[in-house]
Design an enzyme around this catalytic site. Structure first.
Site, short mmCIF file in Angstrom:
data_model
loop_
_atom_site.label_atom_id
_atom_site.label_comp_id
_atom_site.label_asym_id
_atom_site.label_seq_id
_atom_site.Cartn_x
_atom_site.Cartn_y
_atom_site.Cartn_z
NE ARG A 173 47.28 23.31 36.56
CZ ARG A 173 48.06 22.27 36.83
NH1 ARG A 173 49.32 22.44 37.19
NH2 ARG A 173 47.60 21.04 36.74
CE1 TYR A 195 41.75 47.93 42.98
CE2 TYR A 195 42.87 45.85 43.31
CZ TYR A 195 41.76 46.56 42.91
OH TYR A 195 40.67 45.89 42.44
CG ASP A 255 50.60 47.42 41.66
OD1 ASP A 255 50.66 47.70 40.44
OD2 ASP A 255 49.56 47.08 42.24
CE LYS A 268 42.61 47.89 36.32
NZ LYS A 268 43.17 47.24 37.43
C1 LIG Z 1 47.29 49.36 41.20
C2 LIG Z 1 46.53 48.09 41.02
N1 LIG Z 1 47.09 46.92 41.38
C3 LIG Z 1 46.44 45.74 41.24
C4 LIG Z 1 45.16 45.69 40.72
C5 LIG Z 1 44.45 44.36 40.59
O1 LIG Z 1 44.46 43.94 39.27
P1 LIG Z 1 43.29 43.05 38.58
O2 LIG Z 1 42.04 43.86 38.64
O3 LIG Z 1 43.82 42.82 37.21
O4 LIG Z 1 43.19 41.79 39.39
C6 LIG Z 1 44.53 46.87 40.34
C7 LIG Z 1 43.15 46.84 39.80
O5 LIG Z 1 42.46 47.84 39.76
C8 LIG Z 1 45.22 48.10 40.48
O6 LIG Z 1 44.67 49.28 40.13
#
Ligand SMILES: Cc1ncc(COP(=O)(O)O)c(C=O)c1O
Length: 381
Positions: free
Chosen positions: A46, A98, A170, A195
């Protein structure tokens, strides 16, 4: 080292025990100690794991940071960042983000006394106007999801420095190949590794990269205390995916440009949202802070009907209707009912996220086949 070389080599050395040039999957939860506290730097998986550590070093190098931390998902990475804060602290976030980020802010962390403000960050003066003595973090996504707005990271970096607050970006849509927020003044860069970084739609993972050692130690403390870490097999898959990140992103961007131009000239398409267009409102900022414009495109249909959007999404053959983005295969989605369903309709409409908005994650297939698929789907309405 240039990007392609870093993607393949940064943090990665042949295994000293065996000479294996691929990082081994250290599928172990614990590590032997010679005597209490006398070990080789690993105690419990962990806290740290050798496969994860290689990936964390590689990601830190790609983002021009000093410290990388990997998490079980992108949401777990965002969760860790917000846990730096205390009750009473305030966050200023972009209003087009998101849906899962909006949900964790408004439904989880607001219960613990953290206050979130949502603002159109294309207007950086509006961001500064919201800052008060409780503001601890500015949270930006650029390009935004799904409206493809561009936020000026350098301008936000100057504001955050002036007020002594953190700036987090992000960087999921752009990837470190297209954009490095830490170079433009961000303190934290976060990824849904799920992604483009993983790139093959086979892993769920998140990451944070920072430059500052004290901030890295605070994040590592939360990472270890809360425990949302990825397993070594997933870290191996991401390391493997990253080796072609530069090649994939070049092709995603090239196909993105072709598809955006094709959609723009199609009579059944009302508006195309893609930062590479010269008439995109923040194209100049995109040109400065991004190396290319990527493969994420949103568009609306003439007539703006939900029924038409549904028909188009059902008719695609190559574009697969699915959540997520950034894989080698092209995906399509309907943000209002899928990724952004957790955002109330009034909030969605404020940013232009209408019922006919379709989001494409343009993959790396042959662009001619993708155009034909879009043409067929649009003929259905
Ligand atoms: C721009 C963005 N940030 C964060 C996330 C969250 O990531 P995760 O699905 O890996 O938890 C996503 C998921 O679609 C995203 O598109």
């Amino acid at each position: 080292m240039k990007f392609g070389t870093k993607a393949i080599h940064a943090g990665i050395k042949p295994d000293p025990g065996t000479g294996a040039i691929m990082t081994p999957i250290f599928q172990t939860s614990t590590y032997v100690q010679k005597s209490p506290g006398d070990h080789k730097g690993f105690e419990y998986s962990r806290t740290q794991n050798p496969t994860r550590q290689v990936l964390e070093k590689n990601l830190a190098a790609l983002e021009n940071g000093n410290h990388g931390l990997c998490f079980a998902s992108g949401m777990a990475a965002i969760d860790c960042i917000i846990k730096l804060l205390q009750p009473g602290d305030e966050v200023i976030s972009t209003n087009d983000l998101y849906g899962g980020s909006y949900r964790i802010f408004t439904r989880i962390f607001s219960k613990y006394g953290i206050r979130f403000h949502f603002v159109n960050m294309e207007d950086t003066a509006a961001v500064e106007a919201l800052i008060n003595e409780n503001t601890k973090l500015i949270w930006a996504e650029t390009p935004t999801n799904p409206m493809m707005n561009i936020i000026d990271i350098r301008a936000l970096g100057k504001i955050s420095k002036r007020h002594g607050i953190l700036l987090g970006v992000d960087n999921t849509f752009a990837t470190p190949f297209l954009q490095n927020p830490l170079d433009d003044g961000a303190d934290l860069v976060m990824h849904s590794v799920t992604k483009y970084l993983a790139g093959h739609s086979d892993v769920v993972m998140g990451a944070i990269v920072v430059k500052d050692e004290k901030l890295a130690a605070e994040l590592a403390f939360i990472q270890n205390s809360c425990g949302a870490v990825p397993g070594p097999q997933d870290c191996f898959l991401v390391l493997r995916g990253i080796k072609t990140l530069h090649l994939r992103m070049e092709r995603h961007s090239q196909n993105g440009k072709t598809i955006a131009a094709y959609l723009k000239n199609h009579p059944k398409v009302e508006k195309v949202y893609w930062p590479g267009f010269e008439d995109h409102p923040n194209h100049a900022v995109a040109r400065r802070q991004m190396r290319d414009f990527g493969g994420m495109i949103s568009f609306t249909l003439t007539g703006n009907s939900l029924e038409d959007a549904r028909k188009v999404l059902e008719t695609f053959r190559i574009f697969v209707l699915a959540e997520s983005l950034g894989g080698v295969e092209s995906l399509c989605g309907h943000p209002a009912s899928m990724t952004h369903a957790s955002i109330p309709r009034e909030e969605r409409e404020k940013v232009g996220l209408s019922d006919s908005l379709i989001r494409l994650s343009v993959g790396i297939e042959d662009a001619d086949d993708l155009k034909k698929d879009i043409s067929r789907a649009l003929e259905a309405i």
